[in-house]
Design an enzyme around this catalytic site. Structure first.
Site, mmCIF file in Angstrom:
data_model
loop_
_atom_site.group_PDB
_atom_site.id
_atom_site.type_symbol
_atom_site.label_atom_id
_atom_site.label_comp_id
_atom_site.label_asym_id
_atom_site.label_seq_id
_atom_site.Cartn_x
_atom_site.Cartn_y
_atom_site.Cartn_z
ATOM 1 C CG ASP A 182 -0.842 -0.165 8.170
ATOM 2 O OD1 ASP A 182 -1.588 0.782 8.486
ATOM 3 O OD2 ASP A 182 0.369 -0.031 7.944
ATOM 4 C CE LYS B 147 0.706 1.139 4.583
ATOM 5 N NZ LYS B 147 1.538 2.263 5.040
ATOM 6 N N PRO C 264 9.624 -4.513 0.277
ATOM 7 C CG PRO C 264 10.539 -2.406 -0.129
ATOM 8 C CD PRO C 264 9.632 -3.443 -0.730
ATOM 9 C CB ALA D 5 9.494 -0.042 3.106
ATOM 10 N N GLY D 6 7.154 1.279 5.230
ATOM 11 C CA GLY D 6 5.881 2.007 5.192
ATOM 12 C C GLY D 6 4.983 1.540 4.064
ATOM 13 C CG LEU D 7 6.354 0.268 0.605
ATOM 14 C CD1 LEU D 7 7.501 -0.408 -0.155
ATOM 15 C CD2 LEU D 7 5.504 1.073 -0.379
HETATM 16 O O1 C5P Z 1 -0.359 -1.225 14.630
HETATM 17 P P1 C5P Z 1 1.068 -1.492 14.345
HETATM 18 O O2 C5P Z 1 1.563 -2.764 15.002
HETATM 19 O O3 C5P Z 1 1.423 -1.427 12.920
HETATM 20 O O4 C5P Z 1 1.872 -0.299 15.040
HETATM 21 C C1 C5P Z 1 3.234 -0.345 15.324
HETATM 22 C C2 C5P Z 1 3.548 0.786 16.269
HETATM 23 O O5 C5P Z 1 3.387 2.052 15.618
HETATM 24 C C3 C5P Z 1 2.636 0.843 17.482
HETATM 25 O O6 C5P Z 1 3.123 0.037 18.530
HETATM 26 C C4 C5P Z 1 2.660 2.316 17.839
HETATM 27 O O7 C5P Z 1 3.831 2.613 18.584
HETATM 28 C C5 C5P Z 1 2.797 2.991 16.490
HETATM 29 N N1 C5P Z 1 1.494 3.430 15.939
HETATM 30 C C6 C5P Z 1 0.900 4.568 16.476
HETATM 31 N N2 C5P Z 1 -0.300 4.992 15.987
HETATM 32 C C7 C5P Z 1 -0.917 4.324 14.988
HETATM 33 C C8 C5P Z 1 -0.311 3.172 14.425
HETATM 34 C C9 C5P Z 1 0.898 2.760 14.929
HETATM 35 O O8 C5P Z 1 1.443 5.193 17.387
HETATM 36 N N3 C5P Z 1 -2.079 4.766 14.511
#
Ligand code: C5P
Length: 298
Positions: free
Chosen positions: A151, A17, A109, A112-114
Site C-alpha cells: 500500500d 486511505k 486505527p 483497520a484496512g485504512l
Molecule cells: O503488502 P503487505 O505487507 O501489506 O501485505 C500483508 C499480507 O497481506 C501479505 O503478506 C499477504 O499475505 C497479503 N496480501 C496479499 N495480496 C496483496 C496484498 C497483501 O495476499 N495484494
C-alpha cells in the site's frame, strides 16, 4: 501528504486511505494476490515529527490520539516497526549515516484496512529524503516503498485518487472532480490482512471500476457510485462485528456502505460533512465504536 518545518523538526501529515473498489483477480505464485483497487486519501491523518539525531541513531516514539487509546496495543516502536524499517532501508539504499528521532501521533486505527502503517512508512521515506537532503525523486522512492508493503506506493504517489494494480504497488493517478464526504467506523477488534486474503475464494467474473471512476471524474454525473470490496465476504466470515457495523451505518443513512481494504473498518458515503458528523456521533453513542467524519483529501 503535507510537509512543513516546525523549529528543528520536519512535520509530515500522513493520510489514511479508503478502498472505494477492490477486486481480487487471483492468487499468485508468490503468495500475494493480484488486485484492481480504487484508493482515495482521506482527512484522517497521523502526524510524524522528524528531528535530526547523531549518526546511526534511529528512534521512534508513539503517542495515541484519544479515539485510538481503547484499541488493541499498536505495533511496537522497535526495529520491526514499518516506520523504522523505512528509515533503515532509505539509509542503506543511499549510504546515508545521518540519524533521526521520529515522534508519531497515531490517529488512524491499525488492523483497520485504512493503510495507517503504510502511510506512516511512506511519510518517513518522503520526509527523511527531505531531512537528510538525499534528493531522491518520486520514481526513485517507489521501488523502496514497494519493498516495505503493497500500500505504500499509493501514498508515495501523492495523489488523492488512484487505481492500483499488481499486488497494489502499481499506481495510476486518477482525477477526483467532486467533494467526497464519508463516515468511517471500526468495530471492536481488527483483522489481519494476511488472514483475510487467505480466506478469500474466487467468485465469478471480475467486476469493473469503470462506472465508479466516471462518477469520481465528473462532478455533474448523478448516477449513484458502485463501491465494492471482494474481501468483504471473507472479512464478514471472520468478524461478526463488521456486518453489524455496516448495517448500523446504512440504517443511519450512509450510502454505498463497504469494507475498506481487508478491514475491519467500514465506510459510507454522505450527502454533506454535516450528515457525516451526525452519523459518526450516532455510531459512537449507539454502537460504541470509534467513528470519524472525513472527506477525500491529500
Ligand atoms: O503488502 P503487505 O505487507 O501489506 O501485505 C500483508 C499480507 O497481506 C501479505 O503478506 C499477504 O499475505 C497479503 N496480501 C496479499 N495480496 C496483496 C496484498 C497483501 O495476499 N495484494
Amino acid at each position: 501528504m503535507r510537509i512543513c518545518r516546525r523549529g528543528d523538526a520536519l512535520v509530515v501529515e500522513a493520510p489514511a486511505k479508503l478502498n472505494l473498489f477492490l477486486e481480487v483477480l487471483g492468487r499468485r505464485a508468490d503468495g500475494f494476490h493480484d488486485l484492481e483497487t480504487v484508493m482515495v486519501a482521506i482527512s484522517l491523518r497521523d502526524t510524524l515529527a522528524l528531528r535530526p539525531a547523531p549518526a546511526g541513531v534511529r528512534r521512534l516514539t508513539q503517542r495515541l490520539a484519544l479515539a485510538t487509546q481503547t484499541l488493541s496495543p499498536p505495533p511496537p516502536c522497535d526495529e520491526t516497526n514499518l516506520v523504522l524499517r523505512a528509515a533503515r532501508l532509505l539509509a542503506q539504499a543511499t549510504g546515508c549515516e545521518q540519524g533521526v528521532e521520529i515522534e508519531l501521533i497515531k490517529r488512524i486505527p491499525w488492523q483497520a484496512g485504512l493503510g495507517g502503517g503504510s502511510s506512516d512508512a511512506a511519510a518517513a521515506l518522503w520526509g527523511l529524503n527531505r531531512l537528510w537532503g538525499l534528493g531522491l525523486t518520486t520514481a526513485q522512492l517507489h521501488p523502496l516503498a514497494a519493498q516495505l508493503g503493497s500500500d505504500l506506493n499509493f501514498f508515495i504517489e501523492q495523489t488523492p485518487l488512484a487505481v492500483c494494480r499488481g499486488r497494489g504497488e502499481a499506481v495510476e493517478a486518477r482525477p477526483l472532480q467532486r467533494r467526497l464526504d464519508l463516515v468511517v467506523a471500526q468495530p471492536a477488534g481488527g483483522l489481519s490482512t494476511a488472514a483475510v486474503f487467505r480466506n478469500w475464494k474466487p467468485d465469478g467474473d471480475p467486476r469493473s471500476a469503470g462506472e465508479l471512476l466516471r462518477w469520481l471524474a465528473d462532478g455533474r454525473c448523478s448516477v449513484p457510485p458502485l463501491t465494492y470490496n471482494a474481501l468483504q465476504r471473507p472479512a464478514l466470515e471472520m468478524h461478526a462485528g463488521v456486518e453489524r457495523l455496516c448495517d448500523g451505518l446504512a440504517a443511519q443513512g450512509a450510502a454505498a456502505v463497504t469494507l475498506t481494504g481487508s478491514g475491519s473498518a467500514c465506510f459510507g458515503l454522505c450527502r454533506s460533512s454535516r450528515q457525516a458528523q451526525v452519523i459518526a456521533r450516532k455510531i459512537r453513542l449507539e454502537s460504541h465504536c470509534p467513528a470519524w467524519a472525513v472527506h477525500a483529501a491529500l
